[in-house]
Design a protein around this motif. Structure first.
Motif, PDB file in Angstrom:
ATOM      1  N   ALA A 248      -4.030   6.342 -25.432  1.00 41.06           N
ATOM      2  CA  ALA A 248      -5.670   6.502 -25.383  1.00 41.06           C
ATOM      3  C   ALA A 248      -5.177   8.183 -25.025  1.00 41.06           C
ATOM      4  CB  ALA A 248      -6.346   5.534 -24.358  1.00 41.06           C
ATOM      5  N   ASN A 249      -5.596   8.560 -25.753  1.00 41.20           N
ATOM      6  CA  ASN A 249      -5.478  10.045 -26.299  1.00 41.20           C
ATOM      7  C   ASN A 249      -4.311  10.832 -25.534  1.00 41.20           C
ATOM      8  OD1 ASN A 249      -6.657  12.624 -25.965  1.00 41.20           O
ATOM      9  ND2 ASN A 249      -6.196  13.357 -23.505  1.00 41.20           N
ATOM     10  N   ALA A 250      -2.549   9.691 -26.431  1.00 36.37           N
ATOM     11  CA  ALA A 250      -1.559  10.011 -26.460  1.00 36.37           C
ATOM     12  C   ALA A 250      -1.103   9.699 -24.355  1.00 36.37           C
ATOM     13  CB  ALA A 250      -1.447  11.317 -27.003  1.00 36.37           C
ATOM     14  N   GLY A 251      -2.142   8.848 -23.948  1.00 40.94           N
ATOM     15  CA  GLY A 251      -1.370   8.852 -22.722  1.00 40.94           C
ATOM     16  C   GLY A 251      -1.633  10.227 -21.883  1.00 40.94           C
ATOM     17  N   GLN A 252      -3.071  10.980 -22.241  1.00 43.76           N
ATOM     18  CA  GLN A 252      -2.754  12.737 -21.560  1.00 43.76           C
ATOM     19  C   GLN A 252      -4.166  12.255 -20.352  1.00 43.76           C
ATOM     20  OE1 GLN A 252      -0.886  16.016 -24.599  1.00 43.76           O
ATOM     21  NE2 GLN A 252      -2.310  14.399 -25.344  1.00 43.76           N
ATOM     22  N   VAL A 253      -4.472  10.852 -19.789  1.00 38.86           N
ATOM     23  CA  VAL A 253      -5.467  10.713 -19.486  1.00 38.86           C
ATOM     24  C   VAL A 253      -5.272  10.550 -17.717  1.00 38.86           C
ATOM     25  CG1 VAL A 253      -7.422   8.774 -19.316  1.00 38.86           C
ATOM     26  CG2 VAL A 253      -5.877   9.320 -21.662  1.00 38.86           C
ATOM     27  N   CYS A 254      -6.136  10.791 -16.767  1.00 38.10           N
ATOM     28  CA  CYS A 254      -5.890  10.722 -15.703  1.00 38.10           C
ATOM     29  C   CYS A 254      -5.781   9.429 -15.038  1.00 38.10           C
ATOM     30  CB  CYS A 254      -7.404  11.466 -14.344  1.00 38.10           C
ATOM     31  SG  CYS A 254      -8.342  10.307 -14.727  1.00 38.10           S
ATOM     32  N   VAL A 255      -6.191   8.237 -15.602  1.00 40.60           N
ATOM     33  CA  VAL A 255      -5.416   6.703 -15.362  1.00 40.60           C
ATOM     34  C   VAL A 255      -5.347   6.068 -16.189  1.00 40.60           C
ATOM     35  CG1 VAL A 255      -8.119   6.506 -13.823  1.00 40.60           C
ATOM     36  CG2 VAL A 255      -8.369   6.110 -16.662  1.00 40.60           C
ATOM     37  N   SER A 256      -3.937   6.793 -17.166  1.00 38.26           N
ATOM     38  CA  SER A 256      -3.240   6.090 -18.068  1.00 38.26           C
ATOM     39  C   SER A 256      -2.509   5.554 -17.160  1.00 38.26           C
ATOM     40  CB  SER A 256      -2.683   6.976 -18.819  1.00 38.26           C
ATOM     41  OG  SER A 256      -1.762   6.813 -19.334  1.00 38.26           O
ATOM     42  N   PRO A 257      -1.782   3.924 -17.727  1.00 35.63           N
ATOM     43  CA  PRO A 257      -0.927   3.213 -16.922  1.00 35.63           C
ATOM     44  C   PRO A 257       0.322   4.357 -16.897  1.00 35.63           C
ATOM     45  CG  PRO A 257      -0.703   2.185 -18.924  1.00 35.63           C
ATOM     46  CD  PRO A 257      -2.342   3.132 -18.692  1.00 35.63           C
ATOM     47  N   ASP A 258       0.925   4.415 -15.850  1.00 36.51           N
ATOM     48  CA  ASP A 258       2.738   5.350 -15.847  1.00 36.51           C
ATOM     49  C   ASP A 258       3.320   4.720 -15.436  1.00 36.51           C
ATOM     50  OD1 ASP A 258       4.147   7.723 -14.180  1.00 36.51           O
ATOM     51  OD2 ASP A 258       2.453   8.419 -14.829  1.00 36.51           O
ATOM     52  N   TYR A 259       3.448   3.668 -14.947  1.00 38.59           N
ATOM     53  CA  TYR A 259       4.589   3.151 -14.553  1.00 38.59           C
ATOM     54  C   TYR A 259       4.409   1.195 -14.659  1.00 38.59           C
ATOM     55  CZ  TYR A 259       4.485   3.307  -9.680  1.00 38.59           C
ATOM     56  OH  TYR A 259       4.066   3.677  -8.190  1.00 38.59           O
ATOM     57  N   VAL A 260       5.469   0.753 -15.215  1.00 35.26           N
ATOM     58  CA  VAL A 260       5.332  -0.749 -15.296  1.00 35.26           C
ATOM     59  C   VAL A 260       6.299  -1.560 -14.795  1.00 35.26           C
ATOM     60  CG1 VAL A 260       4.911  -2.894 -16.142  1.00 35.26           C
ATOM     61  CG2 VAL A 260       4.092  -0.818 -17.164  1.00 35.26           C
ATOM     62  N   LEU A 261       5.544  -1.946 -13.352  1.00 33.33           N
ATOM     63  CA  LEU A 261       6.565  -3.158 -12.585  1.00 33.33           C
ATOM     64  C   LEU A 261       6.760  -4.374 -12.850  1.00 33.33           C
ATOM     65  CD1 LEU A 261       5.441  -1.280  -9.140  1.00 33.33           C
ATOM     66  CD2 LEU A 261       7.527  -0.948 -10.013  1.00 33.33           C
ATOM     67  N   VAL A 262       7.731  -4.702 -13.561  1.00 39.62           N
ATOM     68  CA  VAL A 262       7.535  -6.689 -13.504  1.00 39.62           C
ATOM     69  C   VAL A 262       9.002  -6.716 -12.909  1.00 39.62           C
ATOM     70  CG1 VAL A 262       9.520  -5.356 -15.508  1.00 39.62           C
ATOM     71  CG2 VAL A 262       8.125  -7.314 -15.778  1.00 39.62           C
ATOM     72  N   PRO A 263       9.018  -7.902 -12.787  1.00 41.52           N
ATOM     73  CA  PRO A 263       9.885  -9.088 -12.566  1.00 41.52           C
ATOM     74  C   PRO A 263      11.513  -8.839 -13.642  1.00 41.52           C
ATOM     75  CG  PRO A 263       7.998 -10.616 -12.609  1.00 41.52           C
ATOM     76  CD  PRO A 263       7.582  -8.977 -13.330  1.00 41.52           C
ATOM     77  N   ARG A 264      12.112  -8.384 -12.732  1.00 44.28           N
ATOM     78  CA  ARG A 264      13.363  -8.224 -13.811  1.00 44.28           C
ATOM     79  C   ARG A 264      14.107  -9.251 -15.054  1.00 44.28           C
ATOM     80  NH1 ARG A 264      16.242  -4.398 -10.458  1.00 44.28           N
ATOM     81  NH2 ARG A 264      15.714  -4.084  -8.866  1.00 44.28           N
ATOM     82  N   ALA A 265      13.427 -11.144 -14.244  1.00 45.15           N
ATOM     83  CA  ALA A 265      14.240 -11.713 -15.360  1.00 45.15           C
ATOM     84  C   ALA A 265      12.921 -11.858 -16.675  1.00 45.15           C
ATOM     85  CB  ALA A 265      13.902 -12.864 -14.645  1.00 45.15           C
ATOM     86  N   ARG A 266      11.717 -10.988 -16.442  1.00 43.72           N
ATOM     87  CA  ARG A 266      10.803 -11.535 -17.373  1.00 43.72           C
ATOM     88  C   ARG A 266      10.475  -9.268 -17.939  1.00 43.72           C
ATOM     89  NH1 ARG A 266       5.774 -14.335 -16.319  1.00 43.72           N
ATOM     90  NH2 ARG A 266       5.699 -14.363 -18.981  1.00 43.72           N
TER      91      ARG A 266
END
Length: 477
Positions: A248-266
């Protein structure tokens, strides 16, 4: 191509401040009929110029008309309709209930009085909803206002400057065009409230300027918004919703998801899901898609490619560039906790994927960073939802989606700490610009009953007065 614009002179900025201040004190904006008429006119300004609104963002930012209509201009019309519906209710005085009998006749009332002449400083990413949205609240509250759009959107700025005098009362509402010099001039004046949306760095400057006059302030500053993908979630759905929020808006949003924390195995499963979603969203690649907005300028594009050059993670998707304002949606895997992508808000179409050991590991990482505007958690576990609610801090906690909290205007939207303070949307946009002014009228006829408070202070009077508070019975535990 974005156009050019002329800046408001410093002399005219002084005139704007003087005009909106004098207009407020004249009482012009006090009647609800005036406010209602101006709200209707603002709605007409948008609806009668819909094509221009969409085209202006296409020229300035390369944003798809559908995205501008749904996420930027459309919510303003919705907020105007709600404000018109609720105008009488919002402005109605409140009368506290359950007053003790001895104060029941004091006409105790709380009035909603407009704060005065207000300043609204807006960013370039969502100029309509972030600029005109607060203006709706200011008009409904009975304030006058100066609106300063971002100079990064020359077409939008010139459009506002042309349309405001055609639709709104110029004695009460004005556009100021300019950059740092003009904004600095605006902040040198005394305002009755300042509403600023932008970076934390500039937010501190605005706060310091407001402190000079002890001006009340609303700051919406964004921040690095984390996404937590728990073991129990549907990875395919999570990937679709995360990537939708990121693009959305090429990530130029104050609420844009910035980083994802995911279990290593997944992590691999999530990355495969991202690749499938990307192929659905952009069959020819995101860089070639007219649905992906531009990066705002060459400097921002260079900053983002500089991050990609320095990251210790590996680009798993995207990374291509074109011209000086196009960057493909890019996903970086195996990003270390202390990587350059984990330092500041990315604010662009780059998503960092950070493998974690477990939810506790994710919680530690989130708590170690400044308070974000939003935290996104993908889980079906009620216990885990409650754990994030109780043990993390953010402006908003969103479960199983990203970005869509912006569609919920019935709840306050705002940050905490580094992500800002104060909240708006819906009635909260009205509440920002009013003072809850207490009013009490103690009848002259009540004086005989109040004589106990006057000196000399005898033990008998102390015993009587103590019964009104000091010695009141408390409920049992």
């Amino acid at each position: 191509m974005a156009g050019t614009m002329t800046y408001t002179s410093l002399e005219d900025i002084q005139k704007v401040h003087r005009t909106v201040t004098e207009t407020f004190h004249s009482g012009l904006t006090q009647p609800l009929a005036f406010r209602r008429a101006q709200l209707v006119q603002l709605g007409k300004l948008i609806q009668e110029n819909e094509a221009r609104f969409l085209d202006a963002m296409q020229k300035d930012l390369g944003k798809a008309p559908l995205e501008t209509g749904i996420a930027d201009a459309g919510p303003v019309v919705y907020s105007i309709a709600k404000a018109l519906e609720k105008l009488d209710e919002w402005n109605a005085p409140d009368r506290p209930a359950d007053l003790p009998a001895w104060r029941a006749g004091w006409d105790t009332t709380v009035y909603k009085t407009p704060k005065g002449a207000v300043l609204i400083i807006t960013p370039w990413n969502y100029p309509y909803v972030i600029g005109l949205g607060p203006l709706v609240g200011a008009i409904a509250a009975g304030c006058t206002a100066a609106l300063k759009p971002s100079e990064a959107l020359p077409t939008v700025c010139e459009m506002f400057a042309e349309l405001f005098p055609r639709y709104l009362d110029t004695r009460a509402y004005a556009i100021v065009k300019g950059a740092v010099r003009e904004t600095t001039c605006l902040l040198e004046h005394r305002w009755d409230h300042i509403f600023y949306t932008g970076s934390t760095r500039v937010g501190r400057i605005v706060a310091a300027a407001a402190a000079r006059f002890v001006t009340p302030l609303t700051l919406e500053l964004g921040g690095k918004c984390p996404v937590v993908v728990a073991d129990d979630t549907d990875i395919a759905v999570a990937a679709r919703r995360i990537l939708y929020g990121k693009q959305a808006n090429a990530g130029q949003v104050c609420v844009s998801p910035d980083y994802v924390l995911v279990p290593r195995a997944r992590q691999d499963e999530l990355l495969d899901a991202f690749a499938k979603v990307a192929a659905e969203f952009w069959p020819d690649g995101s860089l070639a898609s007219p649905d992906l907005a531009n990066v705002i300028n060459a400097a921002a594009r260079d900053r983002l490619t500089g991050l990609l050059a320095k990251t210790r993670g590996k680009v798993a998707l995207g990374g291509e560039v074109e011209g000086d304002r196009r960057l493909a949606v890019t996903i970086v895997r195996d990003v270390p906790e202390d990587d350059i992508l984990m330092e500041d808000e990315i604010f662009g179409p780059v998503l960092a994927v950070v493998p974690v050991d477990d939810v506790e590991h994710a919680l530690r990482l989130i708590r170690a960073k400044p308070t974000p505007l939003a935290i996104y958690v993908y889980t079906e576990s009620d216990a885990l939802k409650q754990r994030f609610l109780e043990t993390t801090e953010s402006g908003t906690l969103v479960l199983n989606d990203t970005y869509q909290q912006l569609a919920v205007q019935e709840m306050p939207f705002g940050g905490k700490g580094d992500s800002g303070y104060g909240a708006w949307f819906g009635k909260d946009s009205f509440d920002i610009f009013v003072q809850r002014r207490s009013y009490v009228n103690v009848p002259i006829a009540a004086d005989p009953h109040l004589a106990v408070r006057y000196p000399p202070y005898t033990q008998e009077k102390l015993d009587i007065l103590a019964g009104f508070g000091l010695r009141m019975p408390l409920p049992k535990e």
